[in-house]
Design a protein around this motif. Sequence first.
Motif, PDB file in Angstrom:
ATOM      1  N   ASP A 144      41.326  32.048  19.239  1.00  0.00           N
ATOM      2  CA  ASP A 144      40.154  32.650  19.867  1.00  0.00           C
ATOM      3  C   ASP A 144      38.867  32.086  19.270  1.00  0.00           C
ATOM      4  N   TYR A 145      38.838  31.933  17.952  1.00  0.00           N
ATOM      5  CA  TYR A 145      37.661  31.386  17.275  1.00  0.00           C
ATOM      6  C   TYR A 145      37.388  29.957  17.749  1.00  0.00           C
ATOM      7  N   ASN A 146      38.429  29.177  17.932  1.00  0.00           N
ATOM      8  CA  ASN A 146      38.253  27.797  18.385  1.00  0.00           C
ATOM      9  C   ASN A 146      37.561  27.742  19.739  1.00  0.00           C
ATOM     10  N   LEU A 147      37.961  28.613  20.655  1.00  0.00           N
ATOM     11  CA  LEU A 147      37.346  28.607  21.975  1.00  0.00           C
ATOM     12  C   LEU A 147      35.927  29.154  21.921  1.00  0.00           C
ATOM     13  N   GLN A 148      35.767  30.306  21.309  1.00  0.00           N
ATOM     14  CA  GLN A 148      34.490  31.002  21.415  1.00  0.00           C
ATOM     15  C   GLN A 148      33.416  30.455  20.480  1.00  0.00           C
ATOM     16  N   VAL A 149      33.807  30.002  19.292  1.00  0.00           N
ATOM     17  CA  VAL A 149      32.830  29.552  18.300  1.00  0.00           C
ATOM     18  C   VAL A 149      32.858  28.037  18.123  1.00  0.00           C
ATOM     19  N   SER A 150      34.012  27.494  17.787  1.00  0.00           N
ATOM     20  CA  SER A 150      34.086  26.043  17.585  1.00  0.00           C
ATOM     21  C   SER A 150      33.717  25.274  18.849  1.00  0.00           C
ATOM     22  N   GLY A 151      34.125  25.781  20.003  1.00  0.00           N
ATOM     23  CA  GLY A 151      33.760  25.141  21.263  1.00  0.00           C
ATOM     24  C   GLY A 151      32.260  25.128  21.475  1.00  0.00           C
ATOM     25  N   ALA A 152      31.625  26.241  21.143  1.00  0.00           N
ATOM     26  CA  ALA A 152      30.167  26.308  21.254  1.00  0.00           C
ATOM     27  C   ALA A 152      29.503  25.347  20.283  1.00  0.00           C
ATOM     28  N   VAL A 153      30.017  25.279  19.058  1.00  0.00           N
ATOM     29  CA  VAL A 153      29.460  24.365  18.061  1.00  0.00           C
ATOM     30  C   VAL A 153      29.563  22.924  18.540  1.00  0.00           C
TER      31      VAL A 153
END
Length: 232
Positions: A91-100
């Motif tokens: 979930d972090y990869n999609l929501q945060v890392s993807g945004a980064v």
Amino acid sequence: MNAKKFIIIGASSGIGLALTKQLLESGASVFATRLQKEIPFEHPKLQWFKYDAIESEWPLENTNLDGLVYCPGTIVLKPFKRLSSTDFLTDYNLQVSGAVRAIQAAVPSLLQSTQASIVLFSSVAAQQGLPFHSMVSASKGAIEGLTRALAAEFAPKIRVNAIAPSLTDTPLAENLLNTDAKRDANAARHPLRRIGQTGDLAAMAHFLLDEKSSWISGQVLAVDGGISTLRI
């Protein structure tokens, strides 16, 4: 005057789709990304790109941008004991890392604008303790921290803000709104007695991209039917 140019990551459904249509109606040009093969609709000022927020290469090169909106997300509501550390990381990869990844790729283009804006999405669950929302709260809490840190780092050239919705009628929320009873119960939880619509959130994102919001940065703005602050 040249039309503004925006990129919407996750523009093929829900809030991203509603925002894309609003921006086009205002005369802006939109670069829109999607995961699926099909193109939702066509417009002379709209270009679609197939793009995976976690794996794909950035679709634009040497293109000036006035704004970026990152829309991908999930709604996974489970008891904490049923979630694994891998679930949280995914979930972090999609929501945060993807945004980064998207922001890092877009910054050179955004710096060419005289009034650039980045809009991210949080959730009311990031600031409220809600059962079964641990994964949502963890990722969206990170988004709120990222919003403030980048707003400080990018000032005064690029504004960065986030929107924190409550339950909104999107494909992601289908399981929460798939009966009249569920819709009525969820509407009743909100002081304004209705569920959010994609247009409600798109209108706020549109405002934050516009020069009318040129003195707003580093904010997390609740668009939530009053649920985060009102008790009636």
